[in-house]
Write an enzyme that holds these catalytic residues in place. Structure first.
Site, PDB file in Angstrom:
ATOM      1  N   GLY A 170      50.035  32.525  39.740  1.00  0.00           N
ATOM      2  CA  GLY A 170      49.722  31.758  38.297  1.00  0.00           C
ATOM      3  C   GLY A 170      49.073  32.783  37.236  1.00  0.00           C
ATOM      4  O   GLY A 170      48.680  33.675  38.231  1.00  0.00           O
ATOM      5  N   THR A 179      39.908  40.175  49.397  1.00  0.00           N
ATOM      6  CA  THR A 179      39.987  41.398  49.318  1.00  0.00           C
ATOM      7  C   THR A 179      39.352  42.117  48.246  1.00  0.00           C
ATOM      8  O   THR A 179      39.774  43.065  48.307  1.00  0.00           O
ATOM      9  CB  THR A 179      41.719  41.379  49.121  1.00  0.00           C
ATOM     10  OG1 THR A 179      41.498  40.262  48.127  1.00  0.00           O
ATOM     11  CG2 THR A 179      42.593  40.277  49.928  1.00  0.00           C
ATOM     12  N   ARG A 228      43.138  32.261  35.198  1.00  0.00           N
ATOM     13  CA  ARG A 228      42.257  31.569  34.828  1.00  0.00           C
ATOM     14  C   ARG A 228      43.753  30.488  34.722  1.00  0.00           C
ATOM     15  O   ARG A 228      43.418  29.031  33.562  1.00  0.00           O
ATOM     16  CB  ARG A 228      41.870  30.682  33.101  1.00  0.00           C
ATOM     17  CG  ARG A 228      40.732  32.500  33.443  1.00  0.00           C
ATOM     18  CD  ARG A 228      39.996  32.000  34.240  1.00  0.00           C
ATOM     19  NE  ARG A 228      38.584  32.436  33.813  1.00  0.00           N
ATOM     20  CZ  ARG A 228      37.311  32.632  35.535  1.00  0.00           C
ATOM     21  NH1 ARG A 228      37.193  31.127  35.770  1.00  0.00           N
ATOM     22  NH2 ARG A 228      36.406  33.507  35.296  1.00  0.00           N
ATOM     23  N   HIS A 238      33.170  32.560  42.031  1.00  0.00           N
ATOM     24  CA  HIS A 238      34.260  31.470  43.739  1.00  0.00           C
ATOM     25  C   HIS A 238      33.465  31.235  44.861  1.00  0.00           C
ATOM     26  O   HIS A 238      33.035  30.236  44.784  1.00  0.00           O
ATOM     27  CB  HIS A 238      34.664  32.556  43.289  1.00  0.00           C
ATOM     28  CG  HIS A 238      36.065  32.729  42.336  1.00  0.00           C
ATOM     29  ND1 HIS A 238      37.267  33.115  43.035  1.00  0.00           N
ATOM     30  CD2 HIS A 238      36.394  32.648  41.777  1.00  0.00           C
ATOM     31  CE1 HIS A 238      38.440  33.132  41.470  1.00  0.00           C
ATOM     32  NE2 HIS A 238      37.534  32.539  40.644  1.00  0.00           N
ATOM     33  N   ARG A 239      32.249  31.894  44.638  1.00  0.00           N
ATOM     34  CA  ARG A 239      31.217  31.415  46.101  1.00  0.00           C
ATOM     35  C   ARG A 239      30.620  30.566  45.661  1.00  0.00           C
ATOM     36  O   ARG A 239      30.774  29.502  46.462  1.00  0.00           O
ATOM     37  CB  ARG A 239      30.728  32.590  46.649  1.00  0.00           C
ATOM     38  CG  ARG A 239      29.902  32.543  47.658  1.00  0.00           C
ATOM     39  CD  ARG A 239      29.212  34.047  48.134  1.00  0.00           C
ATOM     40  NE  ARG A 239      30.358  34.627  49.006  1.00  0.00           N
ATOM     41  CZ  ARG A 239      30.029  36.217  48.978  1.00  0.00           C
ATOM     42  NH1 ARG A 239      28.953  36.985  48.153  1.00  0.00           N
ATOM     43  NH2 ARG A 239      30.449  37.060  48.786  1.00  0.00           N
TER      44      ARG A 239
END
Lengths: 173, 173, 173
Positions: free
Chosen positions: C11, C36, C14, C51-52
């Site tokens: 994708g 990564t 966002r 994200h974490r």
């Protein structure tokens, strides 16, 4: 009116457009490759060579950077599939020659109604990123986008390539 | 919760978004055009004029560059379809005015739950190219992408335009 | 041959790729996050932190910028789902280290045939904008596009994200 023999294969860079279109053409007795690209620089030349090597000896290659509406009626035949690779390079060539692209687009679309055999167009979708800074690039993506709409409107099938896999956007089968 | 009356039409440059959305709105007795664009320069002005000419006299046009959450409840009605063209220009305007875009996005999404009639949003997908060099462009595509997700989550229908043809990504019908 | 346990989620920026992939992985007893990305700068570092935080305490995070083919066989297990986020950052890291990306791609694809559990790859589609001016960016999108094709060819499922909603491009279910 949709022409069942006309297919448009759209996709991004390295999305497998050419490979998919080649596989379609190779089902014909005579696969014909109509190359619109000119080897402007070494990068382009090596990309053209790579494509030619992949296609192999069954193919006949014709080079025509500008006059698609004049060339396609001569090549199209019931036992052949003509692969036009690609429309975005055709638009680039027309811009370089300062042609009237709306008129050229109309001419191409008109010729598609009377072809004696199937044709597959490959083209790059280039309109899904940030608006480009320079006016030439903006004009290019406008021309390409309008051309894709015009060809898709008369095509019997339109495929959008994602990671080498066709998403079928339109189909008359 | 999905709102059946809310539609999102996403696509690239010259992908036929506006034309498709206009055709949806013209099925209503009163098609309303809510323009978020400002004529910053001649290129933009001529694009706005071109769209207006195409729509024709049945349409009512309202211009609102910023306050969508305040304007949509006043325009929405059972016999109308409001076409918002487009969300990416709205994000641009909010950035120019240094608004809190997360808050504006929430405000827009909240207002969609209580509208008295259908609304169609048009927006440019801009996140499928190479990461832009400049931070403003990266912020813009992040804002636009998040907004698209938020609107799509409450929309009853989402269409992704490819060469003038809608791929239906979500549908409640 | 398609591996039912391998999923590719492609994708734009966002587009909801990570969120969708995380929801897939969280159905497993042990969701494993194989990162990564390297925090090259503050913008990247804050994106990694964001994200974490979203993933929460059920997740185990492993960082591996280069050796996916060596790491995936050690992590994959029947009660786990390994989420690799993302392939485009992996390609970036390989380019920085001047690795042979065709060979690395082959190595990754080969290891996918023998994994003891499912893996979900997230990657950015970057090839749908205007051809970039600089050669490094063109090489990057060529590498990424070829990698996507290779992984998609062996994947059991491929999804293309549009505004947070998956369009299923390939499915073996």
């Amino acid at each position: 009116m949709a022409q069942p023999g006309v297919t448009l294969v759209l996709g991004g860079a390295r999305s497998g457009k050419s490979r998919f279109a080649e596989a379609m053409a190779e089902r014909a007795d005579r696969p014909l490759y109509l190359a619109t690209g000119r080897a402007w620089d070494g990068e382009m030349a090596s990309r053209i060579d790579e494509h030619r090597d992949r296609r192999g000896p069954r193919w006949t290659t014709v080079e025509e950077p500008l006059d698609l509406a004049g060339t396609l009626p001569k090549l199209a035949a019931p036992d052949a599939v003509v692969l036009v690779d690609c429309l975005t390079l055709w638009v680039t060539n027309l811009m370089m020659e300062q042609r009237d692209i709306a008129a050229e687009t109309r001419g191409l679309v008109q010729c598609l109604g009377g072809l004696a055999g199937p044709v597959v167009f490959v083209s790059n979708e280039v309109g899904l990123g940030i608006v480009p800074d320079n006016a030439m690039a903006r004009a290019f993506r406008d021309h390409a986008g309008r051309l894709h709409q015009e060809v898709a409107a008369v095509a019997g099938a339109v495929h959008f390539m994602v990671a080498g896999i066709p998403m079928t956007v339109k189909s008359t089968c």
